[in-house]
Every structure is written in C-alpha cells, then in structure tokens.
Design an enzyme around this catalytic site. Structure first.
Site, PDB file in Angstrom:
ATOM      1  N   GLU A   7     -53.148  -3.606  13.398  1.00  0.00           N
ATOM      2  CA  GLU A   7     -54.379  -2.976  13.897  1.00  0.00           C
ATOM      3  C   GLU A   7     -55.501  -3.987  14.075  1.00  0.00           C
ATOM      4  O   GLU A   7     -56.310  -3.878  14.995  1.00  0.00           O
ATOM      5  CB  GLU A   7     -54.835  -1.861  12.944  1.00  0.00           C
ATOM      6  N   GLY A  39     -49.578   2.561  12.531  1.00  0.00           N
ATOM      7  CA  GLY A  39     -49.401   3.924  12.016  1.00  0.00           C
ATOM      8  C   GLY A  39     -47.948   4.219  11.663  1.00  0.00           C
ATOM      9  O   GLY A  39     -47.660   5.024  10.778  1.00  0.00           O
ATOM     10  N   GLU A  45     -47.542   3.013   8.309  1.00  0.00           N
ATOM     11  CA  GLU A  45     -48.307   3.894   7.402  1.00  0.00           C
ATOM     12  C   GLU A  45     -47.530   5.181   7.108  1.00  0.00           C
ATOM     13  O   GLU A  45     -47.551   5.695   5.987  1.00  0.00           O
ATOM     14  CB  GLU A  45     -49.689   4.183   7.994  1.00  0.00           C
ATOM     15  N   ALA A  69     -49.764   4.260  16.391  1.00  0.00           N
ATOM     16  CA  ALA A  69     -50.572   5.127  17.257  1.00  0.00           C
ATOM     17  C   ALA A  69     -50.511   4.617  18.697  1.00  0.00           C
ATOM     18  O   ALA A  69     -50.273   3.432  18.937  1.00  0.00           O
ATOM     19  CB  ALA A  69     -52.010   5.127  16.766  1.00  0.00           C
TER      20      ALA A  69
END
Ligand SMILES: CCCCCCC/C=C/C(=O)SCCNC(=O)CCNC(=O)[C@H](O)C(C)(C)COP(=O)(O)OP(=O)(O)OC[C@H]1O[C@@H](n2cnc3c(N)ncnc32)[C@H](O)[C@@H]1OP(=O)(O)O
Length: 725
Positions: free
Chosen positions: A123, A100, A103, A60
C-alpha cells in the site's frame, strides 16, 4: 465472485475476480455470505479461503480508491469477521497475497503458503497504508522490526522468508489447497483465542523507544518527500503504544489522511499508467493486441562502452546467452574486465537460493572481435557511440551477416531510426532501444519504431524489456524521441535562467526541492557536457559550421545560449574533468561545489551581451523549467509520437528521476490545471518572445479551451480535433 463448496467438514471459499482476484464489493459480499453460510451449517467444522487461478488476492481494487462507492470500509470489517469466526479459518496462499489480500489472510487463524507464493503490504507504494487493520495485526504476528520493514517499504517477500518470520504456518511444494484443508481438519476443536492476532500482545523489544526513533530517521530518509512511509511508521508505532482497538482507530485516521492526499492519487495513477503503457499502438494501426513477439534465445551486443557493458549485464541477468563484440582486442579486453566486474557485483547482490548467474560459461557469454560470430543470434543491440556514419556502417554489415529473422536494435538517445535502417536491406527488423545509464539498473527502455519497423519487431522489443525486468515504452521516431525531446526545453530554460540572473545551484535547488533526484545542472555535469556539445555541433548550432557573422545568441531566428558551448571550449565537461557547471574535488569526483569561476563567467557574459541581471524567484524557475517540458509533451502527443500521456509519465518516472508521488509531468500538469499552465506559458513567452520552448502548443491550448478535461480524456480530443491543430 467467491465460490462456496464443501470438503466435507471444511467449507471452501474461493475468491474469484480475474485476473488477480481483487477485493471488489461483490467479492467481499460473497466472502461474507460464505462465512455466514459456514457458520450456520452445523456439519461445517472449519473454513478454508483460497483464490481462483493460483492467486490468493492482489488486494483492494486500485481503480476503486477514487470511486465514491469504494468498498474499503467493509474490508476491515470483514477481516474482523473472519477473525471472530467460531470455526477455524485457514488461508491457502498461492501466487500472491498482497495488500488487502494479505490482510484477509491475517484475519484467518492459520496460513499455508505455496513455496512460490509472494506476500506483501505494498500500500505504501500507492501512497496508502494497510488500512484493513494490517498495521496492527502484522506487528503482533512477526514483531515490530520485520512488520515495520514490510509496511514501510511495501516489499514482496517469498514464502520461505514468510515462514521464517512466522507470517505463515506451513510452506508446501505440492497442492496448497489440499494442504490447507488437511490443516483445517487437524485444528478442528482447538482453541482459537491464541490464533486471533487482535488478542495477542505486540512482542517486546529491549528498547522499543530507541528502536523506533532510529527506524523513523531511516524511514524519513528513504521516503524522499513521500508522505506514506512516515504515516505507515506512525500506524505501526501506534500498535506498540495502544490497545488493538485504539490502534485500529489511529490507523483509520492516518489512512483517511493519505487517501485524500494528492500523493496517493499520483502514485495510483503511476501504477495504472505503467500497465496502460504496455498496451502500445502505432498511428499505422499496429497494436499489442495483434502483434506476436519472436522468441529471443540469444543476443549480441556491439560496443562495450558504459552502455554496452550494462546491456550485456542485463541480458546475462535475464538468462539470455550473449555474444559481446568490440572493434579490437584492446577495447575487448577492457570491456570484458568491466563486464565481469559488474556481473560479479550483481551475483553478490542475488538472493541466497536464487538461480546463479552463469557468466563464466562461454556458451552463455562470449567475447569476440569477429562479426561472423553474430550469424546465428536472434537479436543484436548496437551500442556504439552516437555517430550516424558509424551506426550505418555497422547496420550495413549486420544486414549482410545476421540470419534472416534477427531483430536489429540500435541503442541511441536521439538519432534517426529510419536513417539507420536505410543502411540495411531489412528496415522492418530495425528498431531503436534506448537504454538508460546504468543500463543494468535503470528500469526504462524507450522502444522506437521507424517508418518500416514491423509489429513483430515492436512486440519482440517489448517482450525483451519484460525479460530484462524493465518497463518498455513504445514511441515514434523524432529527434530525441520522447524523453530527451522533452528534456531539451527543460535544460534550455535552466540555461536561459542563468543568462537572466540565476545560478546553477539556485536552479538545481528548486528542482531538487520539487522532488527530482538531481537538478538539471548537476545532471548535465554527471552525463558529461561534451555529449550535448557534440550533438549541437552535429546540428550546426555551434562549431566551425556556424556561418561567420551569426550573432552569438541567435540561431535560426530564435534565442540561443552559447553558455554550455563556452564551458566545453574551456575543457569543462562536468564530473569527468572535475569542472562543469560546478567544481568537483577531482576529475571523476562527485561532490558538486558552487564555483566562483563560473559565477564570474556569468557576470562577464551578461556584461558582454548587455544583460541586466535580475532576481528570479523559485516560482519562475520551477514553472519555466517544468512547463516548457510539459508543453513539449503536448506537442509530442499531438504528433502521435506517443499514444497517451501515461506513456510520457512512465518515461519520466522511470528514466529521468521525476518524483513518482507527483505522477509524471503530464499528470502533474493535470493537477496544476491546464488553464493555469497555459496562462503561465503565455506570460513567460510574452516576457521573452524569442526564447524557444515557451510558446504554448496547439494541443495544450485546445484542451484548456474545452474546459480542462481529465487526463484520461485528453487523447479523445486529439482524435476529434487533430485536423484543426
Ligand atoms: C478505512 C478502511 C480502509 C481499508 C483499506 C484497505 C486497504 C487495502 C489496500 C490495498 O489492498 S491496495 C492494493 C494493494 N495491492 C497491490 O498493490 C498489488 C498491485 N499489483 C501488483 O503488484 C501486480 O499487478 C501483481 C498482482 C503482482 C501482478 O503482476 P503481473 O506483472 O503478473 O501483472 P500486472 O500486469 O501487473 O497486472 C495484471 C492486471 O491486474 C491489474 N491489477 C493488479 N493488481 C491490481 C489491483 N490491486 N487493483 C486493480 N487492478 C489490479 C493490473 O492493472 C493489470 O490489469 P490491466 O491494467 O492489464 O487491465
């Protein structure tokens, strides 16, 4: 944003958002469109997702977390969408798959990685958790211990380790995209159920409860006041206790707690501040964007004391050939033994399979007492002790001996770079490189340009910092530069607090509770009280050069505390002598114990000077120490010594043990609110009018007066208002 192509039964979706393919709203939208298109096309039998420019994705967009339109919610939905695809989806991981990005890869049914790729869920280092269902999928794929380790530390793992853990299905040395397309073609028609991680059970452990309770203790200990590791732990534990959908709900709740926490904001700021600090500029107009570094293919280090040894070790680790020089054979042999020991230890810490340290080869590391051996090196780092006359003598010699283009660096924590440069015929090539001890461990390198230092010299020093895996921060030349200049008022306030009634252990506790690794008195004992004593003698603040009749507690019209001098006069230099602000078990001991001798010295001192001791609460201790440090930071910004508050914060986080989850001193001031910092400084300076460090700086007053603007706007007020400051 994401490019769609066919190959021919495999749809290829390429994430495209330079430089690191972050998952912006547009990228997520294009990825979703690509998946829908592939689903709707009967000739497409499988999908492959890869990233542009040899990078899968850095996750992200960190800048987006503070935006109200953040696309994070759709990221989790998209990962589910990928997983539920009826056609097999393969991730081709090149370069990096982080946060992300990983992910997204976990939502895919298969993962192929290039051997040089790195993967991780960092994160936690940004004060968050992997909130796109990563805390629920990863333990199902690689088991709870490995998943917990990755998620609570945020470490990046190499592809070979990822393969061993079962995080990826294949590691390839050649074209990853082609290998992923080959795999996609191979798995067409195979059942996808077993490949959907959300449907898998979490692998069992013989005693999951016992494992989790031990892991929790470990995570808490490592967290040092940071909230995210604990909440990451809770999210992974939820995966062991709940079905996938409930685990995802729990993950989301915990994510929202972290997202709204001040710690996440501070850690994200710290990440971006480190990048901002790489973009250096000087008031003279030199800048990172136009200056070109010179290559550093060889280096020399002068002086093999504590600093020199660490610097040599750093250079060898960076694979730069080094000539190490000492003044005589005795010092050289002692230094050589110490350096070899450090290098042996570093070699033992290195990953299996990593390039080895070649320090037994004299072509890579040479020890000498002969200055002539420095004739051909590209760069010299002088690391002798802090004595201006000695440094000037060395630089004069270097100026005669070194080849014309060589960069001449001085490792100093406070001395004037211009004066050192004046001993040479090439001041444009002289620069300060302030390493922090231990130099092979500490990440910070303060880079100090002098009046004549060339942009090339600055760019070369910045490049050197990168090669040494350090964070180089470029600052101007003033006494103490940035780090130590801000540290002086902090330590000074701590000492004044002792005069007024406090004790070292009380002051240290407040600052350690705030998050510093060690408080100011334990820090002074560790560094050696004699260092500051010599410096004060040099400045004429103590010792024989102080004119007779000078009041004990006055210097240059301001309050002065002779307490640290009194300790040094009694031979108390800190840990090395077994006594300082604390007592230690022996000379060189590390366990600090409050010392009744010091308490009675303080009582006697207050009696002698007619000081009525008072109780000083934690708030006053914290505010006087921190706000005086911050106040000096504003003066530094106003003088153009650093080009932005981020630079000061990066220095404090990486060199002075400032808790990263509080973002650095200037960021902290912005969270407290500048009007409040100003009001408190006013209050303390009115109560102690002759105590230095408490008079608010003009720039702080200006910013408070214009309405407490956000930190990223501070410098614009300086350029508009500097003439009036
Ligand atoms: C309720 C639903 C919740 C959904 C939750 C969603 C959960 C997902 C969270 C995340 O993904 S958080 C982000 C995780 N990723 C990272 O932490 C990676 C951070 N980046 C790095 O570690 C490094 O930058 C790198 C990718 C390893 C590259 O390092 P390198 O040294 O090669 O270059 P840098 O100078 O560091 O970076 C270049 C350039 O790119 C910018 N950048 C890097 N990563 C990001 C990012 N994730 N977001 C925004 N920008 C990023 C970096 O700032 C540099 O740009 P400039 O500052 O020079 O302009």
């Amino acid at each position: 944003m994401a490019q769609y192509a066919r190959s021919p039964a495999v749809a290829v979706i390429r994430l495209r958002n330079p430089p690191v393919n972050t998952l912006s709203f547009a990228v997520l939208q294009a990825l979703e469109d690509g998946l829908e298109k592939a689903d709707a096309d009967p000739s497409v039998k499988a999908v492959m997702i890869c990233g542009e420019n040899g990078k899968f994705s850095a996750g992200a967009d960190i800048r987006g977390f503070s935006s109200p339109n953040r696309p994070v919610k759709s990221l989790a939905a998209l990962v589910s969408l990928i997983e539920s695809s009826k056609k097999p989806v393969v991730a081709a991981i090149e370069g990096i798959a982080l946060g992300g990005g990983l992910e997204v890869a976990l939502g895919c049914h298969y993962r192929v990685a290039h051997v040089k790729a790195r993967m991780g869920l960092p994160e936690v280092t940004l004060g968050l958790l992997p909130g796109a269902e990563g805390t629920q999928r990863l333990p199902r794929l690689i088991g709870v211990p490995a998943a917990l380790d990755m998620i609570t530390t945020g470490k990046h793992i190499p592809a070979t380790e990822a393969l061993k853990l079962g995080l990826v299905d294949e590691v390839v040395e050649e074209n990853t995209v082609e290998a992923a397309i080959r795999l996609a073609n191979k798995v067409i028609g195979q059942p996808l159920g077993p490949r959907r991680l959300s449907l898998k059970p979490v692998p069992k452990l013989p005693d999951m409860e016992a494992f989790l309770s031990q892991a929790r203790v470990r995570v808490k200990k490592q967290a040092q006041g940071c909230l995210a590791p604990e909440l990451c732990f809770q999210a992974v534990r939820a995966a062991t206790q709940m079905p996938f959908a409930d685990g995802v709900r729990r993950e989301r709740e915990l994510f929202m707690v972290l997202l709204s926490s001040g710690q996440a904001r501070a850690l994200q700021y710290a990440f971006l501040a480190e990048r901002a600090a790489q973009k250096w500029t000087t008031p003279g107009g030199a800048s990172w964007s136009s200056a070109t570094p010179q290559p550093v293919r060889s280096a020399a280090v002068i002086g093999l004391g504590t600093m020199g040894r660490g610097i040599v070790t750093s250079l060898v680790k960076a694979n730069i050939p080094v000539v190490a020089l000492e003044q005589d054979l005795e010092y050289l042999n002692t230094g050589r033994k110490a350096v070899m020991l450090l290098l042996e230890r570093e070699a033992m810490k290195m990953e299996v399979g990593a390039q080895t340290l070649d320090f037994h080869n004299p072509a890579r590391l040479q020890f000498t007492v002969d200055f002539d051996s420095l004739r051909d090196v590209d760069l010299v780092i002088e690391a002798v002790f802090e004595n201006m006359a000695l440094k000037k003598e060395i630089f004069h010699k270097l100026s005669r001996i070194c080849k014309p283009g060589a960069l001449l660096c001085t490792n100093t924590s406070a001395l004037n770079i211009d004066e050192i440069a004046s001993a040479t015929s090439r001041p444009q090539q002289v620069i300060g490189t302030h390493f922090f001890s231990p130099a092979h461990v500490m990440r910070l390198l303060e880079i100090i340009y002098g009046r004549h230092t060339s942009p090339t010299a600055i760019a070369t020093a910045v490049q050197l910092a990168k090669a040494l895996k350090k964070v180089g921060v470029v600052v101007g030349n003033c006494f103490g530069f940035v780090g130590n200049r801000m540290m002086f008022p902090y330590v000074q306030q701590a000492v004044f607090l002792l005069e007024e009634g406090s004790r070292p252990e009380a002051v240290d506790r407040v600052l350690e509770d705030f998050g510093f690794k060690i408080g100011p008195f334990r820090m002074s004992d560790l560094a050696g009280l004699d260092v500051g004593w010599r410096s004060r003698q040099g400045q004429g603040l103590t010792g024989p050069s102080v004119p007779a009749g000078t009041p004990a507690r006055q210097r240059q019209g301001q309050r002065y505390s002779p307490l640290p001098d009194l300790l040094c006069e009694s031979g108390r230099f800190g840990q090395k002598t077994g006594k300082g602000w604390y007592q230690y078990e022996k000379a060189g001991g590390r366990t600090a114990t409050p010392d009744p001798w010091l308490h009675s010295l303080l009582a006697q001192y207050r009696d002698t000077h007619g000081i009525e001791p008072r109780f000083i609460d934690q708030e006053e201790i914290l505010e006087r120490c921190l706000f005086s440090l911050i106040n000096e930071g504003f003066a530094i910004l106003a003088e153009g010594i650093a080009s932005g508050p981020e630079h000061l914060d990066v220095i404090y986080i990486n060199g002075y043990g400032w808790p990263k989850h509080k973002g650095g001193p200037m960021f902290y001031a912005s969270t407290v609110g500048l009007p409040r910092v100003l009001a408190k400084l006013h209050k303390y300076s009115e109560a102690h009018p002759d105590v230095p460090g408490l008079q608010p700086s003009a720039f702080l007053k200006k910013l408070a007066a214009v309405g407490n603007p956000p930190i990223k706007e501070w410098m614009s007020y300086l350029s508009q208002q500097s003439s009036r400051l």
